[in-house]
Design a protein around this motif. Structure first.
Motif, PDB file in Angstrom:
ATOM      1  N   ARG A  76       0.833  -1.208   0.000  1.00  0.00           N
ATOM      2  CA  ARG A  76       0.000   0.000   0.000  1.00  0.00           C
ATOM      3  C   ARG A  76       0.865   1.255   0.000  1.00  0.00           C
ATOM      4  NH1 ARG A  76      -5.334  -0.930   3.481  1.00  0.00           N
ATOM      5  NH2 ARG A  76      -5.440  -3.200   3.382  1.00  0.00           N
ATOM      6  N   ARG A  77       0.320   2.275  -0.677  1.00  0.00           N
ATOM      7  CA  ARG A  77       0.919   3.616  -0.649  1.00  0.00           C
ATOM      8  C   ARG A  77      -0.158   4.568  -0.164  1.00  0.00           C
ATOM      9  NH1 ARG A  77       1.418   8.323  -3.365  1.00  0.00           N
ATOM     10  NH2 ARG A  77       3.464   9.292  -3.302  1.00  0.00           N
ATOM     11  N   THR A  78       0.139   5.295   0.915  1.00  0.00           N
ATOM     12  CA  THR A  78      -0.834   6.226   1.479  1.00  0.00           C
ATOM     13  C   THR A  78      -0.831   7.532   0.699  1.00  0.00           C
ATOM     14  OG1 THR A  78       0.767   7.153   3.032  1.00  0.00           O
ATOM     15  CG2 THR A  78      -0.529   5.255   3.789  1.00  0.00           C
ATOM     16  N   GLN A  79      -1.825   8.381   0.944  1.00  0.00           N
ATOM     17  CA  GLN A  79      -1.908   9.669   0.254  1.00  0.00           C
ATOM     18  C   GLN A  79      -0.703  10.550   0.536  1.00  0.00           C
ATOM     19  OE1 GLN A  79      -5.729  11.290   1.321  1.00  0.00           O
ATOM     20  NE2 GLN A  79      -6.665  10.442  -0.519  1.00  0.00           N
ATOM     21  N   ASP A  80      -0.089  10.379   1.706  1.00  0.00           N
ATOM     22  CA  ASP A  80       1.092  11.188   2.018  1.00  0.00           C
ATOM     23  C   ASP A  80       2.396  10.525   1.559  1.00  0.00           C
ATOM     24  OD1 ASP A  80       1.284   9.199   3.919  1.00  0.00           O
ATOM     25  OD2 ASP A  80       1.378  10.543   5.634  1.00  0.00           O
ATOM     26  N   GLY A  81       2.295   9.446   0.757  1.00  0.00           N
ATOM     27  CA  GLY A  81       3.461   8.854   0.119  1.00  0.00           C
ATOM     28  C   GLY A  81       4.199   7.805   0.920  1.00  0.00           C
ATOM     29  N   ARG A  82       3.625   7.321   1.993  1.00  0.00           N
ATOM     30  CA  ARG A  82       4.275   6.267   2.780  1.00  0.00           C
ATOM     31  C   ARG A  82       3.831   4.896   2.291  1.00  0.00           C
ATOM     32  NH1 ARG A  82       3.315   9.187   8.502  1.00  0.00           N
ATOM     33  NH2 ARG A  82       4.722  10.922   8.079  1.00  0.00           N
ATOM     34  N   TRP A  83       4.783   3.989   2.197  1.00  0.00           N
ATOM     35  CA  TRP A  83       4.513   2.631   1.741  1.00  0.00           C
ATOM     36  C   TRP A  83       4.515   1.667   2.918  1.00  0.00           C
ATOM     37  CZ3 TRP A  83       3.617   1.008  -3.268  1.00  0.00           C
ATOM     38  CH2 TRP A  83       3.865   1.933  -4.290  1.00  0.00           C
ATOM     39  N   THR A  84       3.666   0.646   2.821  1.00  0.00           N
ATOM     40  CA  THR A  84       3.717  -0.473   3.752  1.00  0.00           C
ATOM     41  C   THR A  84       3.704  -1.767   2.950  1.00  0.00           C
ATOM     42  OG1 THR A  84       1.307  -0.587   4.032  1.00  0.00           O
ATOM     43  CG2 THR A  84       2.552   0.754   5.638  1.00  0.00           C
ATOM     44  N   VAL A  85       4.393  -2.759   3.497  1.00  0.00           N
ATOM     45  CA  VAL A  85       4.422  -4.100   2.928  1.00  0.00           C
ATOM     46  C   VAL A  85       3.860  -5.022   4.009  1.00  0.00           C
ATOM     47  CG1 VAL A  85       5.886  -5.965   2.072  1.00  0.00           C
ATOM     48  CG2 VAL A  85       6.418  -3.586   1.479  1.00  0.00           C
ATOM     49  N   ASN A  86       2.690  -5.578   3.747  1.00  0.00           N
ATOM     50  CA  ASN A  86       1.995  -6.427   4.724  1.00  0.00           C
ATOM     51  C   ASN A  86       1.879  -5.740   6.080  1.00  0.00           C
ATOM     52  OD1 ASN A  86       1.629  -8.424   2.782  1.00  0.00           O
ATOM     53  ND2 ASN A  86       3.576  -9.383   3.272  1.00  0.00           N
ATOM     54  N   GLY A  87       1.551  -4.439   6.030  1.00  0.00           N
ATOM     55  CA  GLY A  87       1.315  -3.665   7.246  1.00  0.00           C
ATOM     56  C   GLY A  87       2.552  -3.080   7.890  1.00  0.00           C
ATOM     57  N   GLU A  88       3.739  -3.454   7.412  1.00  0.00           N
ATOM     58  CA  GLU A  88       4.992  -2.944   7.980  1.00  0.00           C
ATOM     59  C   GLU A  88       5.500  -1.775   7.148  1.00  0.00           C
ATOM     60  OE1 GLU A  88       6.465  -4.001  10.824  1.00  0.00           O
ATOM     61  OE2 GLU A  88       4.691  -5.277  11.046  1.00  0.00           O
ATOM     62  N   PRO A  89       5.973  -0.682   7.789  1.00  0.00           N
ATOM     63  CA  PRO A  89       6.512   0.453   7.039  1.00  0.00           C
ATOM     64  C   PRO A  89       7.660   0.019   6.120  1.00  0.00           C
ATOM     65  CG  PRO A  89       6.266   1.013   9.356  1.00  0.00           C
ATOM     66  CD  PRO A  89       6.020  -0.478   9.231  1.00  0.00           C
ATOM     67  N   ALA A  90       7.711   0.633   4.932  1.00  0.00           N
ATOM     68  CA  ALA A  90       8.764   0.332   3.954  1.00  0.00           C
ATOM     69  C   ALA A  90       9.421   1.645   3.516  1.00  0.00           C
ATOM     70  CB  ALA A  90       8.185  -0.419   2.763  1.00  0.00           C
ATOM     71  N   PRO A  91      10.227   2.273   4.412  1.00  0.00           N
ATOM     72  CA  PRO A  91      10.811   3.579   4.097  1.00  0.00           C
ATOM     73  C   PRO A  91      11.793   3.544   2.930  1.00  0.00           C
ATOM     74  CG  PRO A  91      11.731   2.713   6.145  1.00  0.00           C
ATOM     75  CD  PRO A  91      10.612   1.796   5.732  1.00  0.00           C
ATOM     76  N   ASP A  92      12.351   2.373   2.602  1.00  0.00           N
ATOM     77  CA  ASP A  92      13.290   2.284   1.481  1.00  0.00           C
ATOM     78  C   ASP A  92      12.610   2.527   0.135  1.00  0.00           C
ATOM     79  OD1 ASP A  92      11.952  -0.157   1.876  1.00  0.00           O
ATOM     80  OD2 ASP A  92      13.548  -1.307   0.919  1.00  0.00           O
ATOM     81  N   LEU A  93      11.268   2.482   0.101  1.00  0.00           N
ATOM     82  CA  LEU A  93      10.542   2.767  -1.150  1.00  0.00           C
ATOM     83  C   LEU A  93      10.372   4.263  -1.358  1.00  0.00           C
ATOM     84  CD1 LEU A  93       7.890  -0.080  -1.029  1.00  0.00           C
ATOM     85  CD2 LEU A  93      10.090  -0.039  -2.221  1.00  0.00           C
ATOM     86  N   GLY A  94      10.669   5.050  -0.315  1.00  0.00           N
ATOM     87  CA  GLY A  94      10.753   6.503  -0.387  1.00  0.00           C
ATOM     88  C   GLY A  94       9.760   7.172  -1.303  1.00  0.00           C
ATOM     89  N   SER A  95      10.259   7.782  -2.361  1.00  0.00           N
ATOM     90  CA  SER A  95       9.453   8.599  -3.268  1.00  0.00           C
ATOM     91  C   SER A  95       8.780   7.808  -4.387  1.00  0.00           C
ATOM     92  CB  SER A  95      10.341   9.678  -3.894  1.00  0.00           C
ATOM     93  OG  SER A  95      11.371   9.070  -4.663  1.00  0.00           O
TER      94      SER A  95
END
Length: 182
Positions: A76-95
């Motif tokens: 998932r990608r949120t409206q503010d641009g944050r990604w999660t993989v199976n509910g866990e934050p994925a900051p390496d996906l950045g922009s």
């Protein structure tokens, strides 16, 4: 105006096929698909893809079934641009704005449509949430898309290059070395 498609590609790299039910309008894309492959091992994947305006990935849900295990992915990608993989934050996906399901010609569509690269000159660099098949692991991947002419776009990642042929709706017809639409 929304257009609907049911497309099938023969995927030579996986010695398999992909069929997708696709709805595209001026700003978004929705798709449900199934992928069957035999390389690197026999597998089948079902997925649902949903984008927001400007063809930005909102969510990709996928299940991959192999002889020894089943793997599920909720990307998932949120409206503010944050990604999660199976509910866990994925900051390496950045922009990253897009997901790219490995060996799938469908997911090359979003960046092409966002920038109309199948119609107008230009070159765009992207960070993608690339999904390896069949284990559905997600990692960042840099890609470049370049307009080559009407309905022709060059895809590049690292040293890999492929000149894609697309239809008027920006959907892949031919991806040399990977897939051919049936």
């Amino acid at each position: 105006m929304t257009t609907s498609h049911v497309l099938t590609w023969a995927v030579s790299e996986s010695d398999g096929y992909e069929t997708a039910w696709i709805e595209v309008d001026d700003t978004s894309l929705r798709a449900r698909g199934r992928v069957v492959g035999t390389v690197p091992e026999p597998y089948w994947i079902t997925y649902e893809l949903d984008t927001t305006e400007d063809f930005v990935t909102r969510r990709l849900r996928a299940t991959s079934e192999m002889a020894s295990r089943t793997v599920e992915l909720d990307l998932r990608r949120t409206q503010d641009g944050r990604w999660t993989v199976n509910g866990e934050p994925a900051p390496d996906l950045g922009s990253a704005l897009d997901c790219d399901l490995g060996l799938s010609p469908l997911t090359n569509t979003m960046p092409v449509l966002r920038h109309a690269l199948h119609r107008v000159p230009g070159e765009q660099d992207f960070l993608m949430a690339w999904i390896r098949v069949p284990d559905l692991t997600v990692q960042p991947n840099r890609q470049t898309y370049t307009h080559l002419g009407a309905n022709r776009v060059r895809y590049a990642s690292g040293t890999y290059r492929a000149d894609l042929t697309l239809d008027a709706d920006g959907l892949v017809v031919t991806y040399p070395g990977l897939a051919q639409r049936r």
